[in-house]
Structures are given as C-alpha cells and as structure tokens.
Design an enzyme around this catalytic site. Structure first.
Site, PDB file in Angstrom:
ATOM      1  CE1 TYR A  81      -4.312   2.680   0.686  1.00 13.26           C
ATOM      2  CE2 TYR A  81      -1.557   3.561   2.289  1.00 13.26           C
ATOM      3  CZ  TYR A  81      -3.243   3.265   1.807  1.00 13.26           C
ATOM      4  OH  TYR A  81      -4.134   4.327   1.372  1.00 13.26           O
TER       5      TYR A  81
ATOM      6  CD  GLU B 285      -5.797   4.341  -1.482  1.00 11.19           C
ATOM      7  OE1 GLU B 285      -5.958   5.034  -0.236  1.00 11.19           O
ATOM      8  OE2 GLU B 285      -6.671   4.439  -1.641  1.00 11.19           O
TER       9      GLU B 285
END
Length: 365
Positions: free
Chosen positions: A100, A188
C-alpha cells in the site's frame, strides 16, 4: 474532483508508474475486443467513484471468450448507488505480494503525508487500528525537494527485501511527484503489487483540488470533468440568492438579512460561468417551492455580463413557473448584458444595496 481508475492510471503512465495493460470500454463488444487484443485472462473492473467496489461485486475476472458476458453484467448495474457506465479491461497479472502506498494532504500539519505499508489490498483505516506498527508515515516539507533516496528509505522502513527497495522506492517518489504536479488531495495505489519481480500499480485513486482544473487543461478533457457544477445549499427563507463567487453570494445574503429578508438558497456559480450554467442555476432555484423571489448578484470579471444576461433570458423562457427576478449586473461587458436584459423586458440594478432592498420588498408582497 475524483478521477476514475482509468483516468488516474493514464496519469500514472505519463509519469512512469507501471500499470497493467488494458483499456476502457462502454459496451460488452468493446470489452471483448480489448480482451482479444490482450490475449489473456482479464480483470473486468467497474468504473465508479466510490470505494469498496471489490467487496460490492464490482470487479470480476474473465477469459477472452466470456469477457463480453461478464462486462454486460457490470455495465448499467449499480455499485453502492452509482451506475456503471464504463468498465476497465486489464490483463490479469500474477500477484506475489500486495503493498500500500499513498500521498495525502495532512491539514493538521499543513504538509503532504506519505503513507506506506507492507500489507496492501486491505482497508488502510482498519489496518491502522489493528496493526499500526505496519504503517510507515513520512511528512514532506512542501518547501523542500523530496529526493529519491528518501523514497527508498520509506521502502526500507516498510520492511521490504533489499532487491525490492529500488523499485518500490521509485514508485513512491513518482507518486509524490504526481501528487505535487497535479495539485492533488490524494494519490493512492492499493494494491501496489509485486508481480514476477516487477512493481505494478494494480489500482489507482487520484483526487485533485477543484482549482487544479484551471491550471491543468488535460483535466477538462476527462469524463469526470463537469464544467457546470456549482455550490448549492438550501436554506429556510424565500429569497433565492445566486452569485458568481462565494464572497459575492454571502454578501448578497447578508444584505438580504439586513433588509429584513430571509435567504432560501446559497448558490455560487463560480468564476467564468457560461450561459448554460446560469440557465441551470436559475432552473434549480425555480424548482424549489419555497422560493418567491430570485436575487442574482453578478460582478463580471471572468464571468461576462452578456453571457449572464443571455442565460437569464433563456432560463425564463423555459421556466416551469413564474418567479420574480431581481438582478444586480455590472462588470465585464455590462453594457451589452444590460442591453440584452432591456430588450427582453427584464429589469436590473447596478447598486447591490438597491437590488437587495427590491428583492426583500417583493418577497413581502
């Protein structure tokens, strides 16, 4: 403005962030054509501006032969209240690990914050609550340059093996550069996958500041761009207030209150509003049953008074009901705008205070 995944990935590719091969489709036939060109099993991903689409059934897998059928199931379906109008068809890549990485604007610290974790593909908020030690946080002073070695250090702190640090660090550095370049609020990648030793952005989420649209013309070519948006809030009064800018709208509302009236709306059409925006704004407030008077306060700068006047005339022609309109119109091309209003028999004021008094007087009749 939130970007669809396929638009965000286009930005990624421009800035050197690897993504899976693929293309966007609006029909089952287009989807099948893309899968055939890829020549492998594919992921069929609904394009909606909401999170959690995977858990909601918005991502399916297919072979080239059944891609049309699978895409047909998603197109025109609803994912968390949003209708799916497009699907992204991408090669199904082998996933060895999921990471992530994101960059967000930390308003409390007044600087960008890079968040990274060795565990991706999960809800980052849930991970932060259950395993906060697995999350790396790194603030970047916006006045300083963010250097590649700092990105590699973040990758090292994630706990990655040495051979993966250059690749993951490179993506972190490029993601931050993209964040700054496009005035983003969020950039993101979840998950950032390791696939056969390569680092690939399997997903992409980008949200940019609305003002960025004017600094980056490429955004106006995207499907997400809606040039006719405006800020609208319903209130409890009976005088709809419209202005071309938050300050002008609030000033008009204050004067309405000062003169003894009650605003029914706050509607900011913004700078550079077109005839169509003016028309839609008027139609919107006319459709609000509480509205007895409309007070339109325009000080032309980027917004041209003649565009406003034409928008007003067209809106009143098609209005569903008659509502008295008080206009204060000055600024760029004001003579032409006032001429258009005169020819249409629509009165106007150049004094803001007089216009406010008139609107309140009409509301009390």
């Amino acid at each position: 403005m939130k970007l669809y995944e396929y638009s965000a990935k286009e930005l990624f590719r421009r800035d050197g962030i690897p993504t899976p091969r693929g293309g966007v489709a609006g029909t089952p036939e287009e989807a099948a054509g893309i899968a055939e060109k890829l020549g492998c099993d594919v992921a069929v991903k609904s394009q909606v501006l909401t999170g959690g689409r995977g858990k909601a059934g918005g991502i399916l897998f297919a072979s080239p032969s059944d891609t049309a059928e699978v895409a047909g199931k998603l197109l025109s379906s609803e994912i968390k209240g949003e209708t799916v109008e497009r699907v992204l068809i991408e090669e199904k890549i082998p996933i060895d690990r999921e990471l992530y990485v994101s960059v967000v604007l930390d308003r409390a610290e007044k600087m960008p914050l890079i968040i990274a974790s060795i565990e991706g593909g999960v809800d980052i908020e849930e991970l932060a609550e259950k395993s906060p030690e697995k999350i790396v946080r790194y603030h970047v002073n916006p006045l300083d340059e963010f250097l590649p070695y700092e990105a590699r250090e973040i990758a090292r702190k994630m706990g990655l093996e040495s051979e993966l640090i250059p690749g993951v660090g490179g993506v972190i550095w490029k993601l931050y550069s993209l964040f700054r370049k496009y005035d983003a609020r969020l950039a993101e990648i979840n998950p950032l996958v390791i696939s056969d030793g390569e680092v690939v952005a399997a997903d992409a989420k980008v949200e940019v500041d609305d003002d960025s649209i004017y600094r980056h013309p490429e955004f106006r070519e995207m499907d997400e761009y809606e040039p006719e948006e405006f800020a609208f809030v319903k209130l409890d009064g009976d005088i709809a207030v419209i202005g071309n800018g938050a300050g002008l709208t609030l000033t008009a509302m204050d004067l309405i209150k000062l003169k003894g009236g009650e605003p029914a709306t706050f509607l900011d059409i913004g700078g550079g509003a077109s005839e169509e925006v003016i028309r839609r704004a008027l139609e919107l407030v006319i459709s609000y049953p509480r509205v007895r008077v409309i007070f339109l306060n325009v000080l032309g700068g980027i917004t041209r008074a003649d565009d406003v006047a034409r928008g007003v005339v067209n809106a009143l022609k098609d209005a569903g009901r008659e509502v008295p309109l008080v206009i204060r119109l000055t600024g760029t091309n004001e003579e032409e705008g006032q001429r258009i209003l005169k020819e249409a028999g629509i009165p106007f004021e150049t004094s803001l205070e007089m216009a406010a008094e008139k609107a309140v007087e009409i509301s009390k009749q």
